[in-house]
Design a protein around this motif. Structure first.
Motif, mmCIF file in Angstrom:
data_model
loop_
_atom_site.group_PDB
_atom_site.id
_atom_site.type_symbol
_atom_site.label_atom_id
_atom_site.label_comp_id
_atom_site.label_asym_id
_atom_site.label_seq_id
_atom_site.Cartn_x
_atom_site.Cartn_y
_atom_site.Cartn_z
ATOM 1 N N GLU A 173 136.094 31.436 33.282
ATOM 2 C CA GLU A 173 135.130 30.399 32.893
ATOM 3 C C GLU A 173 135.148 30.190 31.388
ATOM 4 O O GLU A 173 135.267 31.147 30.624
ATOM 5 N N ILE A 174 135.052 28.915 30.988
ATOM 6 C CA ILE A 174 134.847 28.618 29.560
ATOM 7 C C ILE A 174 133.691 27.616 29.474
ATOM 8 O O ILE A 174 133.888 26.405 29.570
ATOM 9 N N PRO A 175 132.484 28.133 29.304
ATOM 10 C CA PRO A 175 131.352 27.216 29.187
ATOM 11 C C PRO A 175 131.471 26.402 27.895
ATOM 12 O O PRO A 175 131.918 26.914 26.875
ATOM 13 N N GLY A 176 131.149 25.117 27.983
ATOM 14 C CA GLY A 176 131.168 24.251 26.796
ATOM 15 C C GLY A 176 132.562 24.011 26.248
ATOM 16 O O GLY A 176 132.740 23.800 25.050
ATOM 17 N N LEU A 177 133.550 24.027 27.108
ATOM 18 C CA LEU A 177 134.936 23.888 26.641
ATOM 19 C C LEU A 177 135.143 22.592 25.852
ATOM 20 O O LEU A 177 135.669 22.609 24.738
ATOM 21 N N ARG A 178 134.722 21.477 26.449
ATOM 22 C CA ARG A 178 135.020 20.191 25.803
ATOM 23 C C ARG A 178 134.386 20.121 24.407
ATOM 24 O O ARG A 178 135.048 19.734 23.440
ATOM 25 N N LYS A 188 135.727 26.046 34.920
ATOM 26 C CA LYS A 188 135.279 27.030 35.902
ATOM 27 C C LYS A 188 136.385 27.090 36.937
ATOM 28 O O LYS A 188 136.615 26.118 37.664
ATOM 29 N N GLN A 229 133.583 22.513 22.416
ATOM 30 C CA GLN A 229 134.231 23.432 21.477
ATOM 31 C C GLN A 229 135.553 22.859 20.971
ATOM 32 O O GLN A 229 135.864 22.931 19.785
ATOM 33 N N GLU A 251 133.810 19.323 30.879
ATOM 34 C CA GLU A 251 132.815 19.859 29.942
ATOM 35 C C GLU A 251 132.840 21.383 29.942
ATOM 36 O O GLU A 251 132.816 22.034 28.916
ATOM 37 N N ASN A 252 132.870 21.937 31.147
ATOM 38 C CA ASN A 252 132.939 23.398 31.299
ATOM 39 C C ASN A 252 134.138 23.713 32.165
ATOM 40 O O ASN A 252 134.355 23.022 33.157
#
Ligand code: MIC
Ligand code: SF4
Length: 657
Positions: free
Chosen positions: A599-604, A473, A606, A470-471
């Motif tokens: 970090e890529i918050p909310g990757l999934r 990290k 997006q 999902e995120n």
């Protein structure tokens, strides 16, 4: 406007999408090929898909890469491949029968057909007027089960040939010229379509040399029309009934056009350490040669070897030059034996290696420390020969033989000037001696179910993938420069015996670049962090080996951020659930350092929502940048699911429900 040959064949196989440059199309695959180094994984995945039979017209499993059997692992692989072939109705070309691309050209390639192979030199078949494309093993496994193969609708480049090759200049020099013009990067999504009056003088094996090494430019494939030369070649193989006259419309439209005067070409070489490092042979005269290797899927046809044999006839090699000859196929070997050329090699002191990839993939014949090795093959990446500091030049068989005889880099022109050797023109047989005795035919369908699949301790399971987090990290576990090849990512040579065993092979990811990478990445994975690879231009050049995606994925790599990607490798990353992201600017690339927390918050969410710009946070530097996610909807669904196997399984589950 008329159509190119590429467009005609692709459109006649179209199952999804339409002819629009840049858009994605899905095509029906008529034939597949695998080789042992990618084949075991392809068939493990095919088994995991649970398909009962083949959807292709013809599928061949070749054993050619790893035939040395320096331990039980190779032999386990060979046995597994034979048993899988029996189970599913696949033909199997046994170890010793030759290099996949050479044998496929001889025995199976067909004008107008589509061929998908788990090897980047599959485009060799373009010499016969077919659309032949290299891909990862999983894509081949999917095609075996009847799924379309997806590719960006290509941009077709017309390469018009005029004139005829001069003495001592050969098809290899033509493709080296193409590399000089186009380089090894920036050609993703292109097809080279050859045309013009100069074609008439090029036989199918010569065209195959050109199509083969087009792979080094990074194009999707290369193709020649099917004409009289094609008919004669198929006739010499007892396969004239497969011939059809195929070419572009006279007013065909192309994205770009170049013209090459064959008569103006001269002997060329690709200097260390890139096939794109092209220079004239005449500028290399002072370079002393230690080793010369003639063979590989680029240059080991009957004509190549007969030409070299005539150059060697009655002459001896200098004591400090080792000459290695690897005939492309058992057919080539039997025919040069019949016609007396084998005796010339033996008399001159050449060393014969069985028909296989051999030196080309660093499987034996490593040069001495710091040595100069001249090879008729297609790749001279640093270390690929098995010797880290060897200097490998890629040349034509003629230049290789002249250099072997003179002990320094020299073309046939030099040999003629110094020893009075005239350019040989061996007659090419109108009918080859044919013997398919080492191609195991498929079992009768009734017998197949009874065939037991044999696995030794070297045969692991198919890759395990997990859904996109999902995120994200994690950490920039490694930072690399431009043109990182799959040989850098996953070394071949002595390490190739682990191809069927992901856990064991993963310990060697980036071995030659950063030997501590694998343990570092495994430790961060085990600590629950995600690994990210940071790279420059043309990441993943070279081979189709999907292990360059599978093994990093097994080490917890979830994304690669690079300035640009090569086609096959980018597709492999997607297939194994690793997200390829592109830097939007050189500055962003420069800012990220190895070890930075990313970090890529909310990757999934997006990726699933189709976002083209994905915000990456470098927590160490306290900065943020947008990375570009250039994936189609189909690819996004695969990435989110955790790879193509997982996506196919969930599609099947939906169908069954
Ligand atoms: C190569 O030439 O690098 C190989 C070995 O044939 C590869 C396939 C592989 O890594 O198994 C290729 O070109 O795809
Ligand atoms: Fe084999 Fe070399 Fe050809 Fe690859 S490039 S298929 S290793 S001969």
């Amino acid at each position: 406007m008329g159509k190119s040959l590429t467009r005609k064949i692709l459109e006649s196989h179209l199952v999804e999408g339409e002819w629009k440059a840049g858009g994605e199309i899905g095509i029906r695959i008529d034939q597949t090929l695998t080789q042992d180094a990618t084949g075991t994984m392809a068939y493990l995945q095919f088994e995991a898909m649970g398909a009962a039979s083949l959807a292709t017209d013809l599928s061949v499993s070749y054993i050619d890469h790893n035939t040395l059997q320096m331990g039980f692992e190779n032999a386990d692989d060979h046995r597994y491949l034979l048993s899988v072939a029996r189970r599913f109705g696949i033909r199997l070309s046994r170890a010793g029968n030759g290099i996949c691309h050479q044998v496929h050209l001889e025995r199976f390639g067909l004008p107008g057909a589509t061929l998908l192979g788990s090897d980047s030199h599959t485009p060799t078949g373009g010499g016969l007027g077919m659309i032949a494309i290299g891909a990862g093993g999983l894509d081949v496994a999917l095609a075996l089960g009847g799924s379309p193969f997806f590719l960006p609708c290509p941009e077709v480049v017309r390469v018009a040939l005029k004139g005829a090759l001069g003495p001592w200049v050969s098809a290899k020099d033509l493709v080296l010229k193409m590399l000089e013009i186009f380089g090894t990067k920036g050609n993703v999504g292109r097809v080279f379509e050859y045309a013009g009056p100069g074609l008439a003088g090029l036989s199918v094996p010569e065209r195959a040399t050109v199509a083969n090494m087009g792979a080094e430019c990074g194009v999707t494939t290369s193709i020649f029309p099917s004409d009289e030369a094609t008919r004669l070649y198929l006739r010499s193989q007892g396969r004239e009934s497969g011939w059809a006259s195929l070419g572009p419309d006279p007013d065909a439209e192309y994205a770009m056009e170049v013209e090459i005067d064959l008569g103006a070409l001269e002997p060329l070489a690709a200097a260390p350490h890139s096939p794109g490092n092209v220079v004239p042979v005449r500028g290399l005269k002072d370079v002393k040669v230690d080793q010369v290797c003639i063979g590989s899927c680029t240059n080991s046809s009957y004509k190549d070897l007969a030409t070299v044999a005539l150059m060697l006839r009655g002459r001896a090699l200098p004591p400090d030059v080792s000459l290695v000859v690897t005939p492309g196929s058992r057919q080539v070997l039997m025919n040069i034996e019949r016609d007396g050329y084998l005796a010339d090699f033996i008399a001159a002191g050449a060393r014969l290696v069985e028909s296989s990839c051999s030196f080309c993939i660093g499987n034996g014949q490593a040069p001495a420390s710091g040595a100069v090795s001249l090879r008729s093959s297609n790749r001279n990446f640093e270390g690929r020969s098995g010797t880290a500091d060897a200097r490998v030049y890629l040349v034509s068989p003629e230049t290789a033989a002249a250099s072997a005889l003179l002990g320094r880099i020299a073309s046939g022109l030099d040999l003629e000037a110094e020893l009075g050797v005239r350019p040989p023109s061996p007659p090419v047989p109108g009918a080859f001696l044919l013997d398919d005795g080492m191609i195991v035919a498929p079992l009768d369908p009734k017998e197949r179910a009874k065939a037991v699949i044999l696995r030794g301790p070297n045969i692991g399971g198919p890759p395990v993938t997990v859904p996109l987090p999902e995120n994200l990290k994690g950490v920039a576990s490694i930072k690399l420069g431009d043109k990182v090849t799959t040989d850098h990512i996953m070394p071949a040579g002595a390490r190739m015996k682990y191809r069927s065993n992901i856990a064991a092979y993963s310990a060697f990811v980036f071995e030659g670049v950063d030997p501590s990478f694998a343990s570092r990445a495994a430790a961060s994975r085990d600590a629950g962090s995600h690994n990210v690879i940071v790279a420059g231009l043309s990441y993943g050049q070279g081979s189709s080996r999907e292990h360059a995606a599978i093994c990093p994925a097994a080490l917890g790599v979830r994304a690669v951020i690079a300035k640009s990607f090569e086609r096959i490798h980018a597709a492999n990353l997607v297939n194994f659930g690793v997200l390829p992201l592109a830097f939007a600017s050189d500055g962003d690339y420069a800012a990220v350092e190895q070890g930075d927390a990313l970090e890529i918050p909310g990757l999934r969410a997006q990726v699933a929502a189709g976002a083209r710009k994905i915000r990456v946070r470098d927590a160490t530097k306290g900065l943020e940048f947008d990375a570009i996610c250039d994936l189609t909807g189909r690819q996004r669904a695969i990435i989110v699911a955790g790879g193509a196997l997982a996506a196919a399984a969930s599609a099947r589950a939906k169908e069954d429900a």
